[in-house]
Scaffold this motif. Structure first.
Motif, PDB file in Angstrom:
ATOM      1  N   ARG A  67       0.835  -1.072   0.058  1.00 58.77           N
ATOM      2  CA  ARG A  67      -0.121   0.003   0.015  1.00 58.77           C
ATOM      3  C   ARG A  67       0.856   1.274  -0.138  1.00 58.77           C
ATOM      4  NH1 ARG A  67      -2.973  -3.170   3.849  1.00 58.77           N
ATOM      5  NH2 ARG A  67      -2.120  -2.038   5.405  1.00 58.77           N
ATOM      6  N   PHE A  68       1.954   1.154   0.770  1.00 61.16           N
ATOM      7  CA  PHE A  68       2.817   2.330   0.706  1.00 61.16           C
ATOM      8  C   PHE A  68       3.379   2.490  -0.670  1.00 61.16           C
ATOM      9  CE2 PHE A  68       7.460   3.527   0.947  1.00 61.16           C
ATOM     10  CZ  PHE A  68       7.420   4.770   1.608  1.00 61.16           C
ATOM     11  N   CYS A  69       3.800   1.523  -1.342  1.00 65.23           N
ATOM     12  CA  CYS A  69       4.422   1.815  -2.705  1.00 65.23           C
ATOM     13  C   CYS A  69       3.412   2.381  -3.504  1.00 65.23           C
ATOM     14  CB  CYS A  69       4.794   0.401  -3.327  1.00 65.23           C
ATOM     15  SG  CYS A  69       6.109  -0.372  -2.462  1.00 65.23           S
ATOM     16  N   ARG A  70       2.071   2.207  -3.633  1.00 60.62           N
ATOM     17  CA  ARG A  70       1.017   2.462  -4.467  1.00 60.62           C
ATOM     18  C   ARG A  70       0.774   3.860  -4.006  1.00 60.62           C
ATOM     19  NH1 ARG A  70      -2.526  -3.184  -4.273  1.00 60.62           N
ATOM     20  NH2 ARG A  70      -1.239  -3.948  -5.697  1.00 60.62           N
ATOM     21  N   GLN A  71       0.909   4.336  -2.573  1.00 62.34           N
ATOM     22  CA  GLN A  71       0.565   5.441  -2.206  1.00 62.34           C
ATOM     23  C   GLN A  71       1.647   6.661  -2.770  1.00 62.34           C
ATOM     24  OE1 GLN A  71      -1.907   6.525   0.149  1.00 62.34           O
ATOM     25  NE2 GLN A  71      -1.289   8.321   1.071  1.00 62.34           N
ATOM     26  N   TYR A  77       6.023  -3.312  -5.174  1.00 69.46           N
ATOM     27  CA  TYR A  77       7.133  -3.180  -4.527  1.00 69.46           C
ATOM     28  C   TYR A  77       8.437  -3.318  -5.833  1.00 69.46           C
ATOM     29  CZ  TYR A  77      11.084  -4.215  -1.440  1.00 69.46           C
ATOM     30  OH  TYR A  77      12.242  -4.291  -0.775  1.00 69.46           O
ATOM     31  N   VAL A  78       8.165  -4.477  -6.682  1.00 67.08           N
ATOM     32  CA  VAL A  78       9.098  -4.459  -7.821  1.00 67.08           C
ATOM     33  C   VAL A  78       9.295  -2.900  -8.346  1.00 67.08           C
ATOM     34  CG1 VAL A  78       9.657  -5.499 -10.048  1.00 67.08           C
ATOM     35  CG2 VAL A  78       8.894  -6.640  -7.888  1.00 67.08           C
ATOM     36  N   PRO A  79       8.455  -2.190  -9.073  1.00 70.81           N
ATOM     37  CA  PRO A  79       8.739  -0.883  -9.487  1.00 70.81           C
ATOM     38  C   PRO A  79       9.234   0.128  -8.822  1.00 70.81           C
ATOM     39  CG  PRO A  79       6.393  -1.669 -10.163  1.00 70.81           C
ATOM     40  CD  PRO A  79       6.862  -2.670  -8.950  1.00 70.81           C
ATOM     41  N   LEU A  80       8.885  -0.219  -7.275  1.00 74.20           N
ATOM     42  CA  LEU A  80       9.708   0.851  -6.244  1.00 74.20           C
ATOM     43  C   LEU A  80      11.255   0.374  -6.431  1.00 74.20           C
ATOM     44  CD1 LEU A  80       8.870   2.106  -2.900  1.00 74.20           C
ATOM     45  CD2 LEU A  80      10.650   0.606  -3.015  1.00 74.20           C
TER      46      LEU A  80
END
Length: 306
Positions: A67-71, A77-80
């Motif tokens: 959820r943090f990544c999408r926020q 997580y992979v794109p982050l």
């Protein structure tokens, strides 16, 4: 251990990880804020940790990390992780700042060390500002200014200098502009704005009560309202029709705090250039006329001949 797919390809997000985390931190939930603070101090961790390991290190759960990544605008997580790899591969100055991030003023430091800290803070702040600028919002604000019969600009304390500077730039290219740093004068001016006018409020925190009050008075007249802050969830941003985001580090008596004004000036310069672009012919004529009259003033002999 939770397996992660291989990191392949480079995602399309325009904003760097540190800039996104700095901007989102004030509005994150407590559990997501733990992840944010961990990454601000150790931005390279996603390159070596799985999502489960990162969650454990932050004291939260893998779904919260997702959820943090999408926020932050990443798909997961992979794109982050790919974004982190891209960030760490930027300039040497940006990489160097990773180790300096969060350093505050120390009276025992050498002058050379203080200069280094300040330089790195300004470099990072400008990079963050450039990463976080939403050009659509800036173009919307520039279009409103270009079409306005009158523009008010509000800013107090440190932001007053920025407001006056933006006023000087816009005034010279033919925009009927006033800047106000004293709340009584600002409120009087705001109350006299008309439909079609534009009011711009500048506050790093977005919580300066005088600036909020002046922009609210302008909004009540039907004027188009623009807020320039580092916090999109601040009272000032919520008042405005258009929010222009800046992203300086927010630390008391630190290099980041000093750099906040630099970031505001950078954002104002972007806005000014977009207004000049939108009114190119008028801008060229106004600059030529003002340059000619100032040159005449500075040349007494030429003034006597005329």
């Amino acid at each position: 251990m939770e397996s992660e797919p291989a990191v392949t390809g480079v995602p399309s997000p325009e904003f760097g990880l540190l800039a996104r985390v700095q901007a989102a931190l004030p509005s994150l939930s407590p559990s997501m804020a733990k992840i944010a603070r961990l990454l601000l101090g150790n931005p390279e961790l996603p390159l070596t940790l799985s999502i489960t390991e990162l969650a454990d290190r932050a004291g939260t759960s893998p779904p919260t990390v997702t959820r943090f990544c999408r926020q932050l605008g990443y798909g997961g997580y992979v794109p982050l992780r790919v974004g982190v790899a891209a960030d760490l591969g930027r300039s040497d100055a940006q990489t160097e700042f990773v180790h300096e991030l969060g350093r505050t003023f120390d009276p025992d430091e050498s002058s050379t060390a203080l200069l280094k800290t300040l330089r790195l803070s300004h470099i990072n702040s400008i990079q963050a500002a450039a990463d976080l600028i939403a050009l659509d919002d800036f173009e919307t604000a520039a279009g409103a200014i270009a079409a306005s019969p009158r523009v008010d600009i509000y800013g107090v304390a440190g932001s007053a200098t920025v407001a006056h500077s933006l006023h000087d730039r816009l005034y010279r290219i033919g925009v009927h502009t006033h800047s106000w740093s004293e709340v009584h004068h600002g409120l009087m001016s705001a109350s006299l704005l008309q439909l079609g006018s534009t009011a711009i409020a500048i506050s790093n925190s977005g919580r300066t009560s005088e600036v909020v009050e002046m922009l609210a008075a302008a909004r009540d007249t039907g004027a188009t309202t623009v807020a320039m802050t580092s916090d999109p969830h601040s009272p000032l941003a919520e008042l405005a029709d258009t929010h222009l985001r800046t992203s300086p580090p927010d630390q008391f008596f630190s290099a980041g705090g000093i750099a906040a004004q630099t970031v505001q000036m950078f954002a104002c310069n972007v806005l000014y250039m977009l207004v000049a672009k939108a009114t190119y012919t008028r801008t060229q004529e106004a600059l030529a006329l003002s340059a000619a009259v100032i040159d005449n003033h500075n040349n007494p002999r030429r003034r006597q001949q005329s």
